[in-house]
Design an enzyme around this catalytic site. Structure first.
Site, short mmCIF file in Angstrom:
data_model
loop_
_atom_site.label_atom_id
_atom_site.label_comp_id
_atom_site.label_asym_id
_atom_site.label_seq_id
_atom_site.Cartn_x
_atom_site.Cartn_y
_atom_site.Cartn_z
N ASP A 204 0.84 -1.19 0.00
CA ASP A 204 0.00 0.00 0.00
C ASP A 204 0.88 1.26 0.00
O ASP A 204 1.78 1.39 -0.82
CB ASP A 204 -0.93 -0.08 1.22
CG ASP A 204 -1.95 1.03 1.32
OD1 ASP A 204 -2.97 0.95 0.63
OD2 ASP A 204 -1.73 1.96 2.10
N ASP A 330 -8.89 -6.82 -5.17
CA ASP A 330 -8.56 -5.66 -4.34
C ASP A 330 -9.57 -4.54 -4.56
O ASP A 330 -9.69 -4.01 -5.66
CB ASP A 330 -7.15 -5.18 -4.70
CG ASP A 330 -6.54 -4.26 -3.66
OD1 ASP A 330 -7.29 -3.47 -3.07
OD2 ASP A 330 -5.31 -4.34 -3.46
N HIS A 358 -7.02 -6.63 -0.56
CA HIS A 358 -5.93 -5.66 -0.35
C HIS A 358 -5.00 -6.07 0.78
O HIS A 358 -4.00 -5.41 1.03
CB HIS A 358 -6.53 -4.28 -0.06
CG HIS A 358 -5.52 -3.17 -0.09
ND1 HIS A 358 -4.74 -2.90 -1.19
CD2 HIS A 358 -5.16 -2.26 0.86
CE1 HIS A 358 -3.94 -1.88 -0.93
NE2 HIS A 358 -4.16 -1.47 0.30
#
Length: 384
Positions: A204, A330, A358
């Site tokens: 991320d 995701d 995710h």
């Protein structure tokens, strides 16, 4: 976190954020979210027990090790080495997932030995040190399954708590730059010996952090792995990257809660994620107990580092081998956005985790482990 940023307007930091986001004058305490029923309470208790076991299992290993938080936070999960733990016989082993969810063929229930060639000796690799860098709002705690699998396979693993994240004691609202946010990572790299190298894994917003570290210490990074992460080009910020693909369904806008610790007339200092939307956004394929663990462990995302434009050069950042790992289910950083980043800034190789949300360290831990081992065992590139 990345796609949450995509819902913020492209104004300069002094401009007001979009009205769709909830406004908060200061950091509030975590909501209890009542009415979850006996099952929800049981899940919460199980997750908290797992987190407690993780902390207790590491506390003695880190006393005097100089890892990350320091002071009262000597139990930090910032540095963990299997050899040291085995030698000193300290603490219980890291808890393994006891999820009862059905396993798919893409993520079978396998022992670590079955994921590796039997004759693999991590000491023969270019490096056997893997550094795990969490995403926005997460902490070192999110890697507990990955840490266990990698250490069982013979790797040395360091899971970093970035400034104001996990159990790092700093106030997230006071973070004013990416340099400050990534300091625990850069300090660790700086402490390495002249001939030591690591494999960086960024998830991320952690992708921006490892990019920054690659520019600072290119000689100490053998490979960089972007795990459904922000992989930026020179002169871009995380906000710039995600503005290229605006989410139009309104869910991400509703999930944002801006924090204004300096007053509502000043720019936001952090972002919270609405807990009722956590599972849909980040953990739509993850076990319920891990979702519960995240709901009581996630912290606000510092706002200033998201706005900062990176300076990345071909001589430094560009000299490090890069790999991208896509996650197909995701909802936070959709697959098409991940592919767009790879098209604009091509890595050496793109790998894919089918069926992962995710948080592949929760939803596909075995497949993620196999992928990281595959990257780690790729031989060094011979000089031409």
């Amino acid at each position: 976190m990345g796609s949450l940023m995509s819902c913020i307007s492209g104004q300069a930091p002094s401009a007001s954020p979009p009205p769709v986001a909830k406004r908060r004058s200061s950091v509030s305490s975590r909501r209890g979210g009542g009415g979850g029923g006996a099952k929800a309470v049981a899940i919460d208790e199980e997750a908290l027990a797992a987190a407690a076991a993780l902390v207790l299992g590491q506390r003695s290993s880190f006393a005097g090790a100089g890892g990350g938080a320091g002071g009262a936070f000597e139990r930090s999960a910032s540095v963990r080495y299997a050899a040291r733990r085995q030698q000193q016989q300290q603490g219980p082993p890291l808890p393994r997932s006891s999820s009862t969810r059905p396993r798919s063929l893409a993520d079978p229930e396998l022992h670590p030995q079955q994921l590796l060639a039997k004759d693999l000796n991590t000491k023969d690799l270019e490096t056997n040190i893997i550094v795990l860098v969490h995403g926005g709002g997460f902490g070192a705690w999110c890697w507990y399954k990955t840490i266990a699998l990698l250490e069982d396979s013979g790797f040395r693993v360091n899971a970093i708590d970035l400034t104001g994240s996990g159990i790092h004691s700093y106030d997230t609202n006071k973070i004013s730059s990416l340099t400050q946010y990534a300091e625990p990572l850069t300090s660790y790299l700086k402490s390495l010996g002249d001939n030591e190298k690591v494999i960086l894994v960024g998830h991320d917003f952690g992708g921006a952090c490892i990019s920054y570290a690659m520019e600072m210490f290119p000689s100490k990074v053998a490979k960089a792995v972007f795990l459904c992460a922000a992989m930026l080009k020179n002169g871009h910020s995380t906000l710039d990257m995600f503005q290229q693909q605006m989410d139009t369904n309104g869910t991400l806008q509703r999930a944002q809660e801006f924090v204004y610790s300096n007053g509502k007339e000043q720019p936001p200092t952090a972002i919270n994620i609405e807990k009722s939307l956590l599972k849909h956004l980040l953990f739509n394929q993850s076990p319920s107990k891990d979702v519960s663990l995240a709901s009581v462990s996630m912290r606000p995302i510092p706002f200033a580092p998201v706005l900062e434009k990176l300076v990345l050069t071909e001589e430094k950042y560009g000299s490090v081998r890069r790999f991208y790992v896509e996650t197909t289910e995701d909802n936070a950083i959709p697959l098409h956005l991940q592919q767009g980043m790879c098209d604009m800034n091509p890595p050496e190789k793109v790998l894919r985790l089918k069926g992962s949300d995710h948080a592949p360290f929760f939803s596909k831990p075995q497949a993620l482990h196999k992928t990281l081992v595959e990257i780690a065992t790729m031989p060094p590139v011979k000089a031409s």
